[in-house]
Scaffold this motif. Sequence first.
Motif, PDB file in Angstrom:
ATOM      1  N   CYS A  85       0.827  -1.210   0.000  1.00  0.00           N
ATOM      2  CA  CYS A  85       0.000   0.000   0.000  1.00  0.00           C
ATOM      3  C   CYS A  85       0.862   1.261   0.000  1.00  0.00           C
ATOM      4  O   CYS A  85       0.495   2.272  -0.606  1.00  0.00           O
ATOM      5  CB  CYS A  85      -0.936  -0.005   1.205  1.00  0.00           C
ATOM      6  N   ASN A  86       1.983   1.200   0.670  1.00  0.00           N
ATOM      7  CA  ASN A  86       2.886   2.345   0.673  1.00  0.00           C
ATOM      8  C   ASN A  86       3.410   2.627  -0.732  1.00  0.00           C
ATOM      9  O   ASN A  86       3.444   3.784  -1.186  1.00  0.00           O
ATOM     10  CB  ASN A  86       4.056   2.081   1.624  1.00  0.00           C
ATOM     11  N   THR A  87       3.775   1.573  -1.451  1.00  0.00           N
ATOM     12  CA  THR A  87       4.243   1.743  -2.835  1.00  0.00           C
ATOM     13  C   THR A  87       3.123   2.271  -3.730  1.00  0.00           C
ATOM     14  O   THR A  87       3.329   3.184  -4.538  1.00  0.00           O
ATOM     15  CB  THR A  87       4.769   0.407  -3.389  1.00  0.00           C
ATOM     16  N   LEU A  88       1.929   1.690  -3.584  1.00  0.00           N
ATOM     17  CA  LEU A  88       0.797   2.125  -4.408  1.00  0.00           C
ATOM     18  C   LEU A  88       0.468   3.587  -4.157  1.00  0.00           C
ATOM     19  O   LEU A  88       0.153   4.334  -5.095  1.00  0.00           O
ATOM     20  CB  LEU A  88      -0.431   1.255  -4.109  1.00  0.00           C
ATOM     21  N   SER A  89       0.513   4.016  -2.910  1.00  0.00           N
ATOM     22  CA  SER A  89       0.190   5.412  -2.593  1.00  0.00           C
ATOM     23  C   SER A  89       1.229   6.372  -3.173  1.00  0.00           C
ATOM     24  O   SER A  89       0.910   7.511  -3.510  1.00  0.00           O
ATOM     25  CB  SER A  89       0.089   5.599  -1.078  1.00  0.00           C
ATOM     26  N   LEU A  97      -8.557  -4.743  -7.334  1.00  0.00           N
ATOM     27  CA  LEU A  97      -8.746  -3.845  -6.195  1.00  0.00           C
ATOM     28  C   LEU A  97      -7.581  -2.865  -6.093  1.00  0.00           C
ATOM     29  O   LEU A  97      -7.775  -1.662  -5.862  1.00  0.00           O
ATOM     30  CB  LEU A  97      -8.872  -4.658  -4.908  1.00  0.00           C
ATOM     31  N   ALA A  98      -6.352  -3.364  -6.257  1.00  0.00           N
ATOM     32  CA  ALA A  98      -5.177  -2.492  -6.200  1.00  0.00           C
ATOM     33  C   ALA A  98      -5.204  -1.457  -7.323  1.00  0.00           C
ATOM     34  O   ALA A  98      -4.865  -0.285  -7.119  1.00  0.00           O
ATOM     35  CB  ALA A  98      -3.906  -3.332  -6.286  1.00  0.00           C
ATOM     36  N   TYR A 136      -8.424   5.754  -7.909  1.00  0.00           N
ATOM     37  CA  TYR A 136      -9.170   6.673  -7.042  1.00  0.00           C
ATOM     38  C   TYR A 136      -8.277   7.496  -6.121  1.00  0.00           C
ATOM     39  O   TYR A 136      -8.775   8.356  -5.386  1.00  0.00           O
ATOM     40  CB  TYR A 136     -10.215   5.904  -6.238  1.00  0.00           C
ATOM     41  N   ASN A 137      -6.979   7.261  -6.165  1.00  0.00           N
ATOM     42  CA  ASN A 137      -6.038   8.114  -5.444  1.00  0.00           C
ATOM     43  C   ASN A 137      -5.144   8.893  -6.403  1.00  0.00           C
ATOM     44  O   ASN A 137      -4.130   9.448  -5.990  1.00  0.00           O
ATOM     45  CB  ASN A 137      -5.183   7.266  -4.499  1.00  0.00           C
TER      46      ASN A 137
END
Length: 496
Positions: free
Chosen positions: A177-181, A202-203, A209-210
């Motif tokens: 999640c840190n990488t995706l953000s 989902l990822a 959406y971010n």
Amino acid sequence: MTQSKPTILIVDDEVRSLEALERNLADEFDVQIAENTAEAEQILADHWVQIILCDQRMPDKSGVEFLTEVREKWPDVIRIIISGYTDASDIITGLNEAGIYHYVTKPWHPEKLILTLRNAVSMFDLQRQNELLAIELRLSERAAQKKVTDGRQKLRRQYSFDDGIVRGRTSPMNAVCNTLSQVAPYDLSVLITGESGTGKELAARAIHYNSLRWNKSFAVQKCGSVPAEVLESELFGHRKGAVAGAVQDAAGLFERAFGGTVLLDEVCDLPPAFQVKLLRVLQDAEYRPVGSNQTRKLDVRVLVSSYKDLETEVREGRFRKDLYFRLAGVTVHLPSLRERREDIPLLANYLLKQAVSDFDKTVEGFSSEALSCMKRYCWPGNVREMQNEIERMLVMGEEDGILGADLLSPKVLMATSPETDDDLSILGAATGTLKERIEAIEVKILRESLIRHRWNKSKASRELGLSRVGLRGKLERYHLEKEDEGEEVTPMTAAK
């Protein structure tokens, strides 16, 4: 309740003409009369008038002049001229400046005049309905736009990295999640890898959406087992007659998602013939619909997912190296569920909440024993398999009851640890005597039977062909006992 009559205002400086008109029209209309334009304006200010029947020749001003003023102040009123003089210039001026609906000549016929006025009333009603419809459409457009915006905001919250992806404090998903953000705000291509059912879509949605494109469309194109010509039509669109069955032009996914994000799912299965075309489109940022000679600009962020190792696919010649480097700007690998044992209770409760909402059933939650069995199972189908398992438990369970371990599938009940992908993998173990391997299988059978019978030793012993004493001896020998007896129910919580 009687319907009110439509109001008509008659303006004429001749009293006899006023009386004749009022007498013929009073049965069907609410007649207001005025001998001059000043009186007429006062009536228009005090009453809701639908139609004005105005004489053309009056001492203070002409009917056309007066109706021109009426058009500016009361534009909805239907305006009709009545005159004994058929001057062509008057008629033209009346049509152009006063916007008159009809020109009635004297002497008038009562039935024809009433028919004209009825039609004028219908015209007035249609105008009002059209105005109300236009207002309603504007309000509906605003409401629809607000609904879409609110929906996208809700989705954005649902797919936030802090609250949208269920995981524990020390979960390997935290690093993911840190990488995706970090990559979400930038228009980089992202390759999402992982086993089937790990949540690659989902990822991808979380990235969308971010990102700065969150208020535009997100679309998914499955690439597995799809012919190259079908993929080309689905992504680029086609012209009428360009492909079989194309009876009209069709927009492709790239056009429909313009400004948004497109996920190419199972990109590892792209046909070789289409890989070249996709590479060209991504390099040039433009594409051409099938059967068209005109190119269109590409304005979508392309994300891809793969359940295969694309580097291996490249080495073995099944996937183009140049396309791989174009797609894999950033690579993110999603861990399997067996690598996320800490997350299993959280995910189970989260999925149970969703299933309860979908199936409109109420339960208290899982028993601790059920969650322990879930944590031991390897979940080869990952989150998707867990979702199916929980939905089956909910359907088979009692309303307002507890979802116990007895509702689990035999394969989940007989699992010994998340590392064993096969229920009978112990047989192929490299170490252990024959006796040790047989005892391991016996433990699994005993535990599965006891859980299924809710630890009723009488029922379990009868099923297994053992005496109660014999069953008790085996339980003592293998140290088998009901787990977490003091904590029977784990409520439906969805910590994230």
